[in-house]
Design an enzyme around this catalytic site. Structure first.
Site, PDB file in Angstrom:
ATOM      1  N   CYS A 364      -8.029  16.761  35.372  1.00 55.22           N
ATOM      2  CA  CYS A 364      -7.904  16.595  33.918  1.00 55.22           C
ATOM      3  C   CYS A 364      -8.983  17.403  33.197  1.00 55.22           C
ATOM      4  O   CYS A 364     -10.115  16.938  33.033  1.00 55.22           O
ATOM      5  CB  CYS A 364      -8.019  15.115  33.553  1.00 55.22           C
ATOM      6  N   CYS A 367     -10.352  15.738  30.006  1.00 47.49           N
ATOM      7  CA  CYS A 367     -11.320  14.651  30.185  1.00 47.49           C
ATOM      8  C   CYS A 367     -12.667  15.188  30.652  1.00 47.49           C
ATOM      9  O   CYS A 367     -13.725  14.812  30.129  1.00 47.49           O
ATOM     10  CB  CYS A 367     -10.837  13.664  31.247  1.00 47.49           C
ATOM     11  N   ASP A 368     -12.640  16.035  31.666  1.00 47.55           N
ATOM     12  CA  ASP A 368     -13.869  16.365  32.385  1.00 47.55           C
ATOM     13  C   ASP A 368     -14.483  17.698  31.977  1.00 47.55           C
ATOM     14  O   ASP A 368     -15.622  18.002  32.371  1.00 47.55           O
ATOM     15  CB  ASP A 368     -13.583  16.387  33.899  1.00 47.55           C
TER      16      ASP A 368
END
Ligand code: NAP
Length: 541
Positions: A364, A367-368
């Site tokens: 992701c 997200c990261d």
């Protein structure tokens, strides 16, 4: 047809109503909320400013929130064990909840939920979760790493908040924004979010259902599934929709509008893959829209009609009349089920991938990505997702190279052009043979498929974006037939081979576009309605 000025008038009215509702909720609080921010006085970073702005906004609608600010070297910082700037501590007379960073982006939702729970002075945990927390005899120091762009993070952070409110004598919580304090994440080798630690042991990688989180907290190791010990709450419905992506959400809107009692159940973030898609450019009506923004619009619409059980996992389905759907929290007796379970990330299956997941291997980018600013990374894959994610990473200051196994990308032409314009290099004809690193990713070993030459690339992050596999474990469990590609086999009405069980969206294969998933959701819902009026299985019998 509403003209633009009319529709913005409707939106204003909606916003006013939402604000009034919020004010009333705050008025009903039984406990005032004391918020204290500790920060270096000279420091005026975006997190400190964001805390002030968010809290000021809430204080404009309620007098139940008190706010004080102290320097990090004030004696109160020592009293409350605060070491990072900024740290917001919440109701310190009652709980130990520290927020390192600020409630930016997705975390705004978490913060609102936090205020609600603290204001009511009740964890709101399910009875089963309370029982599990009651079994924790000693203390737990929880750390939950989150990022503002991660749609999965609020669920995990709220799990932590609920437990800290439930057992303030034993449970202490720190919510840590990885953008604000990446070095704490680094110390814990937490290279993906959300990640939860208790007493310095990892108890969760990704968002967990509340019950799984509590069980992991009790056992001090990640649990995968929670099956209630006793008969949980029983709910009767006409339709249970498993999955809260575009297919499931659309199906829910349609079934409720047909007069069918419906429940949508989603174990993770609503919106499925769309929630982590940086930009969507092919959904009719939107030239360009953030994936999460589109999901918020869809969900707001759906909530006008349908009840969504988010953060709850379907653990079993028993076919029959009625069909019984067991979740981690309750039991549904239902006449029909629509499986809109979507698809999950395909893995490379190479050495190092599993071991270093969350330690530099990520699925992701949204997200990261923030953890890899200024660092070297690769995105593996050549499809639309890989190219979209590479562009997103580059945009946020991550050094990114695409590694693709062929000499041509599968992605759409205009995305390929954007890639070239952004100057993102591509390593062609190459596969990842191994992901290297002891405790975190330090590199990858690549092999050229044409020359068979191997090379090692030093990287900190590996974003795997090589497509999806249909999520069919529940379907298989109840005997739903799959086609030769592993997707759910269904007829033109989205009926599977099991009476009363339907499917919709990516789990059926096909084009896998948001708009097609939504269309399939609508079709399946209409088929359910028609069949409930005149059941085909009874007709055929
Ligand atoms: P995809 O289109 O299936 O592409 C997967 C990519 O990963 C391909 O380039 C494939 O290589 C490569 N790959 C597969 N297995 C591999 C392995 N074991 N090792 C190395 N590489 C591997 O998947 P996606 O990009 O995730 O997209 C999924 C669906 O969502 C598609 O239908 C796509 O159109 C849609 N989507 C659309 C948009 C958009 O319209 N903007 C954005 C995102 C996703 P080969 O090319 O050699 O097969």
């Amino acid at each position: 047809m509403a003209r633009p000025s009319e529709s913005s008038g409707v939106q204003d009215q909606d916003a006013r109503q939402a604000l009034e509702k919020l004010k009333k909720t705050f008025e009903s609080f039984t406990h005032p909320i004391d918020l204290i921010m500790f920060a270096y006085p000279a420091e005026d970073n975006p997190f400190t400013q964001a805390n002030r702005q968010v809290i000021r906004a809430f204080r404009q609608i309620t007098d139940k929130i008190a706010f004080r600010e102290f320097s990090l070297d004030h004696e109160l910082a020592r009293k409350y064990n605060v070491a990072y700037s900024p740290t917001l501590i919440i109701a310190p007379d009652r709980y130990h909840i520290h927020w390192i960073g600020a409630p930016l982006g997705e975390e705004g939702r978490t913060f609102l939920e936090l205020l609600m729970l603290v204001g009511r002075g009740d964890s709101g945990l399910s009875q089963q979760s309370r029982t599990v927390i009651g079994r924790i005899a000693d203390s737990r120091d929880i750390k939950i790493f989150v990022s503002p762009s991660c749609p999965y993070c609020p669920q995990e952070a709220v799990n932590g908040i609920r437990t800290a409110i439930e057992a303030p004598d034993r449970i202490r919580l720190e919510i840590i924004d990885i953008q604000c304090q990446p070095e704490i994440a680094d110390r814990y080798q937490a290279q993906s979010v959300p990640q939860a630690f208790a007493n310095d042991v990892q108890i969760g990688l990704g968002a967990q259902s509340e019950e799984v989180f509590c069980a992991s907290l009790l056992k001090l190791e990640p649990q995968t599934i929670f099956i209630p010990e006793s008969d949980a709450e029983l709910v009767e419905t006409d339709v249970v929709i498993v999955g809260g992506g575009p297919a499931g959400i659309t199906a829910g809107i349609y079934t409720v509008r047909s007069g069918l009692k419906t429940a949508v159940i989603e174990r993770e973030a609503l919106g499925g893959q769309v929630a982590t898609t940086p930009v969507v450019e092919n959904y009719p009506g939107f030239t360009q829209v953030g994936g999460k923004t589109l999901v918020d619009i869809l969900v707001t619409h759906a909530l006008e009609y349908v009840q969504i059980f988010q953060g709850e996992e379907v653990v079993d389905i028993t076919a029959g009349d009625p069909i019984v759907v067991q979740t981690s929290r309750r039991k549904f007796k239902t006449r029909t089920v629509i499986l809109a379970t979507g698809a999950s990330h395909r893995h490379l299956g190479v050495p190092g991938e599993k071991r270093l997941a969350g330690r530099g291997v990520s699925y992701c980018a949204t997200c990261d990505g923030p953890l890899f600013r200024g660092r070297q990374t690769i995105v593996v894959g050549g499809g639309n997702s890989a190219v979209t994610e590479a562009l997103f990473l580059k945009n946020m200051g991550v050094e990114v190279t695409i590694v693709h196994r062929r000499d041509q990308l599968r992605a759409q032409e205009h995305l390929v052009k954007n890639l070239k314009d952004a100057g993102i290099p591509v390593i062609w004809d190459s596969e990842v043979e191994e992901i290297l690193g002891k405790e975190r990713v330090t590199g990858v070993r690549l092999i050229n498929r044409k020359t068979r030459k191997k090379r090692t690339l030093e990287v900190h992050g590996v974003f795997v974006s090589i497509g999806y596999l249909p999520t069919v474990s529940l379907a298989e469990k109840i005997g739903v037939a799959l086609n030769s590609d592993g997707y759910i086999a269904r007829d033109d009405h989205h009926r599977t081979n099991v009476p009363g069980i339907y499917s919709a969206g990516d789990v059926e294969g096909g084009y896998k576009q948001i708009v097609t998933a939504a269309g399939q959701g609508a079709e399946a819902a209409m088929a359910v309605f028609e069949d409930l009026v005149n059941p085909y299985w009874k007709r055929e019998a």
